[in-house]
Design a protein around this motif. Sequence first.
Motif, PDB file in Angstrom:
ATOM      1  N   LEU A 784       0.837  -1.206   0.000  1.00  0.00           N
ATOM      2  CA  LEU A 784       0.000   0.000   0.000  1.00  0.00           C
ATOM      3  C   LEU A 784       0.871   1.256   0.000  1.00  0.00           C
ATOM      4  O   LEU A 784       0.535   2.260  -0.639  1.00  0.00           O
ATOM      5  N   ARG A 788       0.734   4.215  -2.751  1.00  0.00           N
ATOM      6  CA  ARG A 788       0.588   5.630  -2.374  1.00  0.00           C
ATOM      7  C   ARG A 788       1.724   6.457  -2.978  1.00  0.00           C
ATOM      8  O   ARG A 788       1.515   7.516  -3.562  1.00  0.00           O
ATOM      9  N   PHE A 855      -2.127  -3.166  -8.664  1.00  0.00           N
ATOM     10  CA  PHE A 855      -3.590  -3.227  -8.623  1.00  0.00           C
ATOM     11  C   PHE A 855      -4.112  -4.626  -8.948  1.00  0.00           C
ATOM     12  O   PHE A 855      -5.179  -5.014  -8.459  1.00  0.00           O
ATOM     13  N   LEU A 858      -4.207  -6.284  -5.601  1.00  0.00           N
ATOM     14  CA  LEU A 858      -5.394  -5.895  -4.806  1.00  0.00           C
ATOM     15  C   LEU A 858      -6.662  -6.525  -5.384  1.00  0.00           C
ATOM     16  O   LEU A 858      -7.551  -6.931  -4.638  1.00  0.00           O
ATOM     17  N   LEU A 875      -9.473  -1.579   6.452  1.00  0.00           N
ATOM     18  CA  LEU A 875      -9.060  -1.803   5.066  1.00  0.00           C
ATOM     19  C   LEU A 875      -9.579  -0.688   4.149  1.00  0.00           C
ATOM     20  O   LEU A 875      -8.833  -0.168   3.299  1.00  0.00           O
ATOM     21  N   GLN A 878      -7.511   2.346   4.596  1.00  0.00           N
ATOM     22  CA  GLN A 878      -6.163   2.155   4.031  1.00  0.00           C
ATOM     23  C   GLN A 878      -6.182   2.259   2.509  1.00  0.00           C
ATOM     24  O   GLN A 878      -5.288   2.853   1.907  1.00  0.00           O
ATOM     25  N   LEU A 879      -7.206   1.648   1.898  1.00  0.00           N
ATOM     26  CA  LEU A 879      -7.284   1.698   0.433  1.00  0.00           C
ATOM     27  C   LEU A 879      -7.554   3.123  -0.053  1.00  0.00           C
ATOM     28  O   LEU A 879      -6.985   3.579  -1.050  1.00  0.00           O
ATOM     29  N   SER A 882      -4.390   5.117  -0.006  1.00  0.00           N
ATOM     30  CA  SER A 882      -3.270   4.687  -0.856  1.00  0.00           C
ATOM     31  C   SER A 882      -3.718   4.632  -2.327  1.00  0.00           C
ATOM     32  O   SER A 882      -3.320   5.468  -3.133  1.00  0.00           O
ATOM     33  N   ALA A 883      -4.583   3.679  -2.648  1.00  0.00           N
ATOM     34  CA  ALA A 883      -4.983   3.495  -4.046  1.00  0.00           C
ATOM     35  C   ALA A 883      -5.703   4.734  -4.586  1.00  0.00           C
ATOM     36  O   ALA A 883      -5.559   5.083  -5.756  1.00  0.00           O
ATOM     37  N   PHE A 902      -8.647  -3.614 -10.328  1.00  0.00           N
ATOM     38  CA  PHE A 902      -8.717  -3.616  -8.859  1.00  0.00           C
ATOM     39  C   PHE A 902     -10.150  -3.431  -8.365  1.00  0.00           C
ATOM     40  O   PHE A 902     -10.709  -4.307  -7.722  1.00  0.00           O
ATOM     41  N   LEU A 906     -12.722  -6.522  -7.003  1.00  0.00           N
ATOM     42  CA  LEU A 906     -12.953  -6.457  -5.557  1.00  0.00           C
ATOM     43  C   LEU A 906     -14.453  -6.432  -5.275  1.00  0.00           C
ATOM     44  O   LEU A 906     -14.964  -7.160  -4.420  1.00  0.00           O
ATOM     45  N   MET A 922     -15.859   2.770   0.400  1.00  0.00           N
ATOM     46  CA  MET A 922     -14.852   2.993  -0.641  1.00  0.00           C
ATOM     47  C   MET A 922     -15.497   3.583  -1.905  1.00  0.00           C
ATOM     48  O   MET A 922     -14.984   4.515  -2.513  1.00  0.00           O
TER      49      MET A 922
END
Length: 1211
Positions: A784, A788, A855, A858, A875, A878-879, A882-883, A902, A906, A922
């Motif tokens: 991650l 980022r 990706f 992920l 999570l 965090q995503l 970063s992403a 990604f 997901l 998200m």
Amino acid sequence: MSAEQVSGLCEQLVKAVTVIMDPASTQRYRLEALKFCEEFKEKCPICVPCGLKLAEKTQTAIVRHFGLQILEHVVKYRWNNMPRLEKVYLKNNVMGLISSGTQSILEEESHIKDVLSRIVVEMIKREWPQHWPDMLKELDTLSKQGETQTELVMFILLRLAEDVVTFQTLPTQRRRDIQQTLTQNMEKIFSFLLTALQQNVNKYRLMKTDLAQEPKAQANCRVGIAALNTLAGYIDWVALSHITADNCKLLEMLCLLLNEPELQVGAAECLLIAVSKGKLEDRKPLMVLFGDVAMHCILSAAQTADGEGLVEKHYVFLKRLCQVLCALGSQLCALLGSDCNVEMPANFGKYLESFLAFTTHPSQFLRSSTQSTWGALFRHEVLSRDPLLLAVVPKYLRASMTNLVKVGFPSKADSPSCEYSRFDFDSDEDFNAFFNSFRAQHGEVMRMACRLDPLTGFQMAGEWLKYQLTAPVDTGPTNSKTGEGLCSIFSPSFVQWDAMTFFSESIISQMFRTMDKDEIPVNDGIVLQLVLNFETKDPLILSCVLTNVSLFPFVTYRPEYLPQVLSKKKKKKNQNPKLFASVTFEVVEESKFVVSVQAPRTRAVKNVRRHACSSIIKMCRDYPQLVLPNEMLYNHVKQLLSNELLLTQMEKCALMEALVLISNQFKDYERQKAFLEELMAPVAGLWLSPEMQRVLSDPEAFISYVGADNKIADPVLEDPSGLNRSRISFCVYTILGVVKRARWPAATEEAKAGGFFLGYLPSGTPMYRNPCTEQVLKLFDNLLALIRTHNNLYTPEMVARLGDTFAKALDMLEVEKNAILGLPQPLLELYDSPVYKTVLERMQGFFCTLYDNCFHILGNAGPSMQQDFYTVEGLATQLLSSAFNNLNNIPDYRLRPMLRVFVKPLVLSCPAEYYETLVCPMLGPLFTYLHMRLSQKWQVINQRSMLCEDDAADDNPESQEMLEEQLVRLLTREVMDLATVCCVSKKGVEQNTTAAVDGDDDEAMATEVTPPANAELTELGKCLMKQEDVCTAVLITAYTSLSWKDTLSCQRTTTQLCWPLLKQVLPGNLLPDAVSWFFTSVLKGLQVHGQHDGCMAALVHLAFQIYEALRPRYGELKAVMEQIPDIQLDSLEQFDSKLLNPTLQKVADKRRKDHFKRLISGCIGKPIGEQFRKEVHIRNLPSLFKKVKPSLQTDVLENEDGEGFNVLFEP
């Protein structure tokens, strides 16, 4: 007006036409002359006498054509307001022109004949049959005057059929009246056409050999051609009974004409249309074409046309004849075995023989045309058992051996096919695309043939392989740039190897599927032994050899070959091991051991190495039980991995993937976990080291570590930071390989026994634990951090830190640009150019691949680690950090793969239990951001197009603007596809996971597109729509996108997404402004995309749904409707009253929709070619075929003036 005035005006018109057509005229004079002519046609009251005077045959052809154009204009645009006598006067004079106002058939210009026939057809469309009942009689009388008049009558009948039936360029009622009258008179029309054809062909045959009679013969021939063209226009839609009347007299005549060089193309066209139509029960008479006479005519015509060499006319005829044979095959397949009691034709053997002749013809186009019919024959339940067809299978396979050889490039002269290809293809790239598609189809048909006779195909493949193994290498005139004496893709040896490899693959794979285990010729594995002993240093040939080695099914029967397949023991210094040796293949052996940067590898060399890696992976995936007991694979991989320079990072990871696949066969959680821990130990050590953590967390340190801040003197060879980049790539590739490949046993019992099974989710879904989870999650934080950091590289400050050499390191690779713009790559370059030519391209490739692979990890993490991944603490946060960090600076070409590889996987793999904690937090911010971003991008594009309308735009297809615009389109499709996958439907999602670089925007779209009535929201869709911010973002994006200039995205969104989303919020209290906005958005979409039938149908349906569902609650929708240009307010009132009054009987859905479509027609966009076209208005006449009430019978026969309509045009 007097004759002098007509003459004076005509003189002026002649001068004007002369100025317009004179190349020496200045633009100003030409425009003035054009304006004068157009104003004359629009305003002058004496157009008819002037037009007739200009059309006299004493005038020049250009002036006559203009005179006839004036008359056509009068009929099209003034007819409705002309007095009856003037109509009769014009009609009589036009018929007089046909009778005596044209030159003879051989002298008259074709454009004069064309416009004259158009004038008559325009009058017919307005007056026949009601006001001109004797029209057909008049045409018949005219035709009796001679060939000139007969040809013009043919032109009239053909154009009438095209306008009424084919193009349907007139109002529904008139079209119906004319078509039904034509149908009623079809027997007479067909009799007239056949008689004219027969008489003129007979005269032509009698006179064609007599030189003195040649002009007469040519005149008869012209009439024959016109009759055939007219027949072709009618055969397509008339009842089959007319075609098969009089014991199929027409079909017999057409077959006989196949041997008449001047008439054969027209005859073949008619035959083709005839045998391609009709209901199954009506087609039985068509079997007459398998009779002796017809089959003899077809065979002899084909032989004659082919025997006279390559002449374009004969080649066109051969193509038509080939299509006729294909259509006959389709008819036979449809009729045989059906309820029509059709027997096997006696001439079936002759048919197969002639069809095989087309399959072996030098023309690649003709060969490809036969494939689908061969497939139908080999698949057919009855025919596939027929001894005649079974006898042809070996011949077909033998022909395939020649057909699969890729020769015939239009730019070359190394095969008889080249000459034909120059007729069929514009460039080598065109031919290459065609041949790849043809070969794929050919492979499919060969597999079907092998079901019928597997051993013959196998023996042929064995013979060919043995021959290739012993044949000397012929590199031909084009040497490869890879090395001296090596093949290029055009070399004779390579094209033979390539064809043989494809043939063997198709045949052998089918043989193993078709034959019983005991019948398979396992002992012929000797061929595999020969392949293993074969040596070559040519990368293209070696790639083919590897494919032949990869025929693993033999190894399952003869396990003793496995060690040799993997790595043969070296007996001589230069002997070439197979799979493992090919993994490290180089053209220059020594470059393996040079510690400095390797010379750039060509794509051909890289392909060999990739091929070997994928073969090892395939073997470990499909036959792990064979490989597991054999320690050799593990030892070889360890040995190869120990040398950091020997393999690229991707090749190392491919071998590690192979080991992971074998470890899945342990079926023991603890043992596999320990194995993966040992395998990943070097990666974990490198990835978690303090230095790497610092590099991955800090963009500046990262740029420095990978060498992107350097200034390099020699951009081809010097690359001091190459090893650092390869270490990062190695770690990321390895994590991806493990996440993708490590799995629990498929069988639940085995999973329980091996310690993989954990229980069930509340929804009943079983839970498993993946042995790689612990190792991968250890590395997750740094992954991650890398994502980022990578996203932050696009900030202006970081871009400024890139060194001079690498200022464009974050840009797209050229190959990506070309793919997006649809620019073809020169064929030779694909194999002979280095993969990366300079260190800048290496750096671009590194950043691109790294971004994608992160990706991919992920995207695969959910399906791989399941609940262990979804329950990682925080999570979603965090995503997001970063992403989704710094998305404003991420370019479109990086955002697209992120959504595709990604976010979409997901979302698709996430169980409903984690929607609230992971997916919704998200997707909410993501959709809000994506809507804002796309709106801004499309605003810029729309402003740009408005500014460019007056200025000359850059025509360079590679211009930056065009690239950016195309990227916005592709990103829009990706976003709308993601929204659809999340909210509406999980079916068909795979179709876009490898989003085509969507080369063609002009995909063929269905003209009648209606969304599935039962399109419902998914559970995730309902969950998202409960959250106001997400709901708003998705709805606004979906409806705004309808007016963005991307037709494909508009159609998909309209049919799949818009209505289910809106339906979900209907029960709530929508604001009137919001309802108006949704409806207006659809109407705006119609304004932009209405010119495309597929989009228009979908958008009209959506607008209709919205209006019907919401109009009763929201009167504001009526106010929106009232603003539509040219809306009929009384018609709107009528529609509304029926909609709002539930007591009235509901009109049929189609009629309501048609009414609604007429109401909103003012806002439906038109193609630019139609926007400024003058409207043609054709009035309906009293219907002929409608039953009228008795009380009206006396009045119906009178028109407005009280005159009988049936005497308007008296003969």
